[in-house]
Every structure is written in structure tokens, then in C-alpha cells.
Design an enzyme around this catalytic site. Structure first.
Site, PDB file in Angstrom:
ATOM      1  N   ASP A   1       0.857  -1.180  -0.012  1.00 45.88           N
ATOM      2  CA  ASP A   1       0.045  -0.205  -0.041  1.00 45.88           C
ATOM      3  C   ASP A   1       0.696   1.158  -0.164  1.00 45.88           C
ATOM      4  OD1 ASP A   1      -3.260   1.100   0.717  1.00 45.88           O
ATOM      5  OD2 ASP A   1      -1.397   2.213   1.755  1.00 45.88           O
TER       6      ASP A   1
ATOM      7  N   LYS B   1      -2.725   5.914  -4.309  1.00 49.04           N
ATOM      8  CA  LYS B   1      -3.860   6.746  -3.713  1.00 49.04           C
ATOM      9  C   LYS B   1      -3.384   8.071  -4.760  1.00 49.04           C
ATOM     10  CE  LYS B   1      -3.732   4.754   0.793  1.00 49.04           C
ATOM     11  NZ  LYS B   1      -2.321   4.443   0.702  1.00 49.04           N
TER      12      LYS B   1
ATOM     13  N   TYR C   1       3.199   9.839  -0.532  1.00 46.96           N
ATOM     14  CA  TYR C   1       4.210   9.450   0.272  1.00 46.96           C
ATOM     15  C   TYR C   1       5.571   9.566  -0.486  1.00 46.96           C
ATOM     16  CZ  TYR C   1       0.468   6.910   2.475  1.00 46.96           C
ATOM     17  OH  TYR C   1      -0.796   6.678   3.140  1.00 46.96           O
TER      18      TYR C   1
ATOM     19  N   HIS D   1      -7.555   9.587  -1.658  1.00 48.06           N
ATOM     20  CA  HIS D   1      -7.129   9.764  -0.761  1.00 48.06           C
ATOM     21  C   HIS D   1      -7.557  10.443   0.567  1.00 48.06           C
ATOM     22  CE1 HIS D   1      -2.363   9.399   1.118  1.00 48.06           C
ATOM     23  NE2 HIS D   1      -3.470   9.314   1.981  1.00 48.06           N
TER      24      HIS D   1
END
Length: 288
Positions: A54, A84, A59, A117
Site C-alpha cells: 500500500d 492513492k 508518500y 486519498h
């Protein structure tokens, strides 16, 4: 829960989605916080049998994951990869481009799961509801074209899901939300189940806060397990697709060893009773 397709983490079941796909009930979360560990991802894939990764554009580690996946030697078709869409890319055309960009960074031709997200769109002159609906229409199109094999949302509450239900055609296959002993949003879990939306939980250790709680320490001693294993096993027994993260290979391994014991129902109830509503991550309750 259905039996895992093709194995994965020892004894790890897979949960069927309304898309017809099945997601492994245990995944490895990745994040920008605390850095990204190439070694931990490779270890998870090669030594722990993890097949569910994931991540998210936000990120900043999608391209790093491409390297780790290649090094692991695990075939693409044996992996479940979730990423996401961040709010800077919301909107119909932006969403489609962002999906292709994520696939390029990950070095893959399709996503197993693509999530919106966060429910706050932050688009001047447009309501959140309007932007979410427009974004979801692009997600539906990506799903219909096979670029995303399942689609869903993250951090959505009942109000956000109800609006989407009124505005769009396809019900999200997944809702990924903070879930741990202090934050057990049962009403939202029940709502999702009633709509055939699989509930995924992130931050299962409450960013470490759960590991020092006396109840959890006592249960860890009782079962001969670690506090982290108690939290993850509890989440899975509650029917939640659970996504712990760690940058340490030995912790990743520890987090995977949760399929060879069961927490008794009365102990599950003790953990269920620890809910106090605290968030260790974002709180979406103020987003309209």
C-alpha cells in the site's frame, strides 16, 4: 474470509471485493514519515510472503517501490498494489493523468486498487462534493478500462459516501480509514459492510501508542505474542483488511506472524472496549 489466491504471507486469507478481485487481508504500508526502507520492502516480499503493498503519490516513494519490487523477483501478477490520488490531482482529467503517472513511477501497467486519498478537495470556486463526484467519474472510467482493477476511497465518512452514492454509478470497492483499539469507528464499518464496501484499516498500532497500553501488554503475555501482533490480529479478527507499516525488516516479519493464533472472543471484547475516539492521523469529521 476466502482462501488466499496463490498463497502470500503464511496462511494469509484474501477478502473478496465487489469488483470480483480478492485483496490479501494483511498488507505492508509505506510512508514518507520516518523515511522509506528499501530493505524492509524487499524482506517483506522475499522472506515474509507479503503480496499486498500500500502506497500513495503523497508518500513520494512510488518510484522507490518499483526498484524494490524488481529486486524481490516477485511477479507482478502475484502482487496487489494500491496507491492513492492526492487532492492536488482531483478533477476529471487530472485524475486520469495522475493514475498513469503513478503507474509509470511504479513501473506497472495497471493498479490493483486506486483510492481517493482524502475527502477535502481544496479547489477554489467548487464544492468538495462537486469535485469528489467529478473525480469519481474519472475513477469509474479507469476501472471500466481495466487500468484500475478496483477503485475506492480513503478517510471517507458516511456523509461523504452517501453523497458519492447519490452522485455516481459505481460504489467504492474499498474505504481505507484509521483503525486501531482507540479508534474503532463501528458505525462506519457497519455502513460499509451494508453497502458491500470492504473496510481497510491503517495505523493498526496507533503509531505505537497502543503498544504500551496495559490491556494490550497483558494480552501479549497471555498469548505469548508481542503487543503489535495482538493489535494486528485483533483488527483482522474484526474483519478489517489491515495495513501495518515498518521500516525495520525484523518488525515487518513480526507483523506477519499473526495467522497461527486466535484471540478469544472475550479478549476481543476487551480490545473493542478501548475505543476512546482519538485519532493518531487525520480527522476527516470536519470535511463537508
Amino acid at each position: 474470509m476466502a482462501a488466499a489466491e496463490g498463497g502470500g504471507a503464511l496462511g494469509c486469507p484474501a477478502v473478496p471485493l465487489a469488483s470480483g478481485r480478492s485483496v490479501p487481508v494483511l498488507g505492508l504500508g509505506t510512508s514518507h514519515q520516518g523515511g522509506y526502507s528499501h530493505d524492509a520492502v524487499v524482506h517483506a516480499l522475499q522472506k515474509c510472503g507479503i503480496r499486498h503493498i500500500d502506497t500513495a503519490k503523497r508518500y513520494g516513494c512510488e518510484s522507490l517501490l518499483q526498484k524494490a519490487i524488481k529486486e524481490s523477483g516477485v511477479k507482478r501478477e502475484d502482487l496487489w498494489i494500491t496507491t492513492k490520488l492526492w487532492h492536488s490531482d482531483y478533477g476529471y482529467e487530472n485524475t486520469k493523468k495522475a493514475c498513469l503517472d503513478s503507474c509509470a513511477r511504479l513501473g506497472i501497467e495497471y493498479l490493483d486498487l486506486y483510492l481517493i486519498h482524502w475527502p477535502d478537495a481544496q479547489v477554489p470556486g467548487k464544492s468538495n462534493r462537486e469535485v469528489r463526484a467529478e473525480t469519481w467519474r474519472a475513477m469509474e472510467e479507469l476501472y471500466e478500462k481495466g487500468l484500475c482493477r478496483s477503485i475506492g476511497v480513503s478517510n471517507f465518512l458516511i456523509s461523504h459516501l452517501e453523497q458519492l452514492r447519490e452522485d455516481c454509478v459505481i460504489t467504492p470497492h474499498v474505504n481505507q480509514v484509521e483503525y486501531h483499539p482507540f479508534q474503532r469507528p463501528q458505525e462506519l464499518v457497519d455502513y460499509c459492510r451494508s453497502r458491500d464496501i470492504v473496510f481497510e484499516g491503517y495505523c493498526p498500532l496507533a503509531k505505537g501508542e497502543a503498544l504500551t497500553h496495559p490491556h494490550i501488554i497483558l494480552l501479549a503475555k497471555k498469548y505469548g505474542r508481542t503487543p503489535a501482533q495482538i493489535c494486528i490480529r485483533w483488527s483482522i479478527q474484526n474483519g478489517i483488511v489491515t495495513i501495518p507499516k515498518s521500516t525495520k525488516p525484523e518488525r515487518v516479519e513480526e507483523n506477519c506472524k499473526v495467522f497461527d493464533f486466535t484471540i478469544a472472543e472475550d479478549d476481543v471484547e476487551i480490545l473493542n472496549g478501548m475505543h476512546d475516539g482519538r485519532h493518531v492521523s487525520w480527522d476527516p469529521s470536519l470535511i463537508v
